[in-house]
Design a protein around this motif. Structure first.
Motif, PDB file in Angstrom:
ATOM      1  N   GLY A  48     -32.924 -87.902  18.712  1.00  7.20           N
ATOM      2  CA  GLY A  48     -33.471 -87.832  17.368  1.00  7.20           C
ATOM      3  C   GLY A  48     -32.393 -87.817  16.313  1.00  7.20           C
ATOM      4  O   GLY A  48     -32.556 -88.370  15.210  1.00  7.20           O
ATOM      5  N   GLN A  49     -31.265 -87.197  16.626  1.00 13.05           N
ATOM      6  CA  GLN A  49     -30.145 -87.172  15.687  1.00 13.05           C
ATOM      7  C   GLN A  49     -29.633 -88.578  15.416  1.00 13.05           C
ATOM      8  O   GLN A  49     -29.358 -88.946  14.265  1.00 13.05           O
ATOM      9  N   SER A  52     -32.012 -90.538  13.283  1.00 18.13           N
ATOM     10  CA  SER A  52     -31.844 -90.145  11.887  1.00 18.13           C
ATOM     11  C   SER A  52     -30.652 -90.865  11.257  1.00 18.13           C
ATOM     12  O   SER A  52     -30.706 -91.276  10.082  1.00 18.13           O
ATOM     13  N   MET A  55     -31.754 -94.266  10.243  1.00 21.01           N
ATOM     14  CA  MET A  55     -32.563 -94.255   9.023  1.00 21.01           C
ATOM     15  C   MET A  55     -31.677 -94.107   7.782  1.00 21.01           C
ATOM     16  O   MET A  55     -31.965 -94.672   6.735  1.00 21.01           O
ATOM     17  N   LYS A  56     -30.589 -93.343   7.910  1.00 16.02           N
ATOM     18  CA  LYS A  56     -29.680 -93.121   6.779  1.00 16.02           C
ATOM     19  C   LYS A  56     -28.539 -94.129   6.747  1.00 16.02           C
ATOM     20  O   LYS A  56     -27.702 -94.076   5.842  1.00 16.02           O
ATOM     21  N   TYR A  78     -38.574 -92.189  11.550  1.00 20.35           N
ATOM     22  CA  TYR A  78     -38.087 -90.809  11.651  1.00 20.35           C
ATOM     23  C   TYR A  78     -38.018 -90.219  10.245  1.00 20.35           C
ATOM     24  O   TYR A  78     -37.359 -90.757   9.370  1.00 20.35           O
ATOM     25  N   SER A  79     -38.704 -89.101  10.034  1.00 25.24           N
ATOM     26  CA  SER A  79     -38.711 -88.448   8.730  1.00 25.24           C
ATOM     27  C   SER A  79     -38.542 -86.949   8.914  1.00 25.24           C
ATOM     28  O   SER A  79     -38.334 -86.457  10.023  1.00 25.24           O
ATOM     29  N   THR A  80     -38.658 -86.205   7.819  1.00 19.65           N
ATOM     30  CA  THR A  80     -38.405 -84.765   7.878  1.00 19.65           C
ATOM     31  C   THR A  80     -39.439 -84.027   8.716  1.00 19.65           C
ATOM     32  O   THR A  80     -39.151 -82.974   9.282  1.00 19.65           O
ATOM     33  N   VAL A  82     -40.667 -85.062  11.482  1.00 18.95           N
ATOM     34  CA  VAL A  82     -40.433 -85.450  12.876  1.00 18.95           C
ATOM     35  C   VAL A  82     -41.718 -85.966  13.522  1.00 18.95           C
ATOM     36  O   VAL A  82     -42.414 -85.246  14.240  1.00 18.95           O
TER      37      VAL A  82
END
Length: 344
Positions: A48-49, A52, A55-56, A78-80, A82
Motif C-alpha cells: 500500500g505504501q 501511495s 498516486m503521488k 488509493y486514497s486516505t 484506504v
C-alpha cells in the motif's frame, strides 16, 4: 449486392460448461466479502505504501522485484480512506481466473475432462491460494501469468500441428512471450517459468530442424518466429515496465540516495532544487560532489564537517584549527562543494 441481407446471420459457439462453472465458483470464492477485513493486514501495508507513491508520483524502487506488479496494484485507486476492496480486486480476479486456466492446461496436455476438473478443483480449494487472492499481494498475479505463459505455449504447440503461421498460431506464440515477461516483471521467481517455456521450445525447435518434410527456408522461418516472440518481445516488454515506472515517478522520494546524482537532479524537488539552472558540464559556480569509488570499506564522498580541528592537541602539538574535511559514506548536504574561479 445486398443479397446477404436476405439470409439470417447465424453465429455458433462451443461453450464448455465445465469452464463456465469453474470460473463462476472461482469468482465467488475470491470475491465474496472481499472488503473484509476493512483495514490493511499483513504485507498489504508494505504494498500500500508503494501504491501511495504511484498516486503521488514519488520515485521509489522496491528491492524485492521489478515494478510491474506494483503498477498492477496501483490500478486500484488509493486514497486516505484506504479502499481495500478496489485494491484487492485485481489479485482476486487473477486468483479466480487461475482456476479455469488450470483446467485448460491439463486439457491441452491431452488428459481427460475428469482429470482437468480435478486439477482445477485443487487450485480452487487450496487455502493458501484463496488467502493470497483475497489480499493486496503479488502472488496471485504472478501465478496467473505463470499459468497463462504455460497455457499459451500449449495452445501454440497444438496449433502448430494444424495451421502454422496462422493468426491464432502467431497470437498464442506472442502471448507466450508477453506472459513470460509479465511473470518476470512481477517477481524474479517468474524466470523459472520462462526458462521452462524456453526449454520446451528449444526441444520442439530441435525436432523441427530434424524434420525432413520441411525445407530449410521453412525451418529458418520457424526459428526466427520463436526467437522474436520468446526472446526479443519479452526483453522489450520487460524494459517497458521500467520505462513506464520512471515516466510516472517524476518527484523526489525516499529512495533517491541509491541512484546517481545525475538521476536525482532529474527529479522534482530534492537535489533538483540545488542544481536547478546549472549547466550539465562542470563550470565555475557549479555545485558538485566528489566521490571516492575506491573507498574502504565502502565508497565515500568528500565531506565538510561543522567541527574544526583543535588549536592544541593533548600532547601539546598544535593544529590549523580549520574545518574538518573527511570521507563520508552517506549522502549529505555537507557533501556539496562549489567550484570557484581562483582569479576572482
Amino acid at each position: 449486392m445486398l443479397g446477404f441481407l436476405q439470409r439470417p446471420v447465424v453465429v455458433t459457439a462451443d461453450i464448455n460448461l465445465n469452464v463456465v462453472a469453474l470460473t463462476a465458483v472461482g469468482l465467488l470464492s475470491r470475491l465474496w466479502q472481499l472488503a473484509y477485513p476493512r483495514a490493511v493486514v499483513f504485507d498489504e501495508v508494505y504494498y500500500g505504501q508503494y501504491i501511495s507513491f504511484y498516486m503521488k508520483r514519488i520515485f521509489f524502487l522496491d528491492g524485492s522485484g521489478p515494478p510491474f506488479g506494483h503498477m498492477l496494484l496501483a490500478l486500484g485507486e488509493y486514497s486516505t480512506n484506504v479502499p481495500v476492496w478496489s485494491l484487492r480486486l485485481l489479485p482476486a480476479l487473477a486468483g479466480a481466473l487461475s482456476v479455469p486456466m488450470a483446467y485448460q492446461i491439463v486439457w491441452e496436455l491431452g488428459f481427460s475432462h475428469c482429470a482437468a476438473v480435478g486439477a482445477a478443483l485443487l487450485i480452487l480449494i487450496e487455502n493458501a491460494l484463496i488467502t493470497q487472492s483475497r489480499l493486496m499481494l503479488l502472488e496471485s498475479a504472478l501465478i496467473f501469468f505463470n499459468l497463462l505463459a504455460v497455457l499459451s505455449y500449449l495452445k501454440f504447440s497444438n496449433s502448430q500441428k494444424h495451421g502454422p503461421f496462422s493468426p491464432s498460431w502467431w497470437f498464442w506464440l506472442i502471448l507466450t512471450g508477453a506472459a513470460c515477461a509479465c511473470a518476470v516483471g512481477i517477481k524474479y521467481v517468474g524466470v523459472f517459468t520462462y526458462l521452462l517455456v524456453l526449454g520446451v521450445a528449444a526441444v520442439h525447435a530441435w525436432h523441427l530442424i530434424g524434420d525432413q518434410t520441411l525445407s530449410n527456408v521453412r525451418v529458418l522461418c520457424h526459428l526466427l518466429a520463436r526467437a522474436v516472440a520468446l526472446l526479443v518481445i519479452p526483453v522489450l516488454v520487460y524494459l517497458l515496465f521500467f520505462y513506464v515506472h520512471l515516466l510516472l515517478l517524476c518527484r523526489s522520494g525516499p529512495h533517491d540516495h541509491i541512484m546517481s546524482s545525475a538521476f536525482q537532479a532529474s527529479l522534482e524537488g530534492g537535489l533538483a532544487r540545488i542544481t536547478q539552472g546549472q549547466p550539465l558540464e562542470v563550470a565555475y559556480g557549479s555545485q558538485v560532489t566528489l566521490k571516492n569509488v575506491f573507498g574502504q570499506p565502502v565508497p565515500c564522498w568528500l565531506h565538510s564537517h561543522q567541527s574544526t580541528y583543535p588549536v592544541i592537541y593533548e600532547n601539546g602539538r598544535g593544529s590549523s584549527h580549520q574545518q574538518q574535511v573527511t570521507c563520508y559514506p552517506f549522502k549529505d548536504v555537507n557533501n556539496w562543494w562549489i567550484v570557484k574561479d581562483p582569479g576572482r
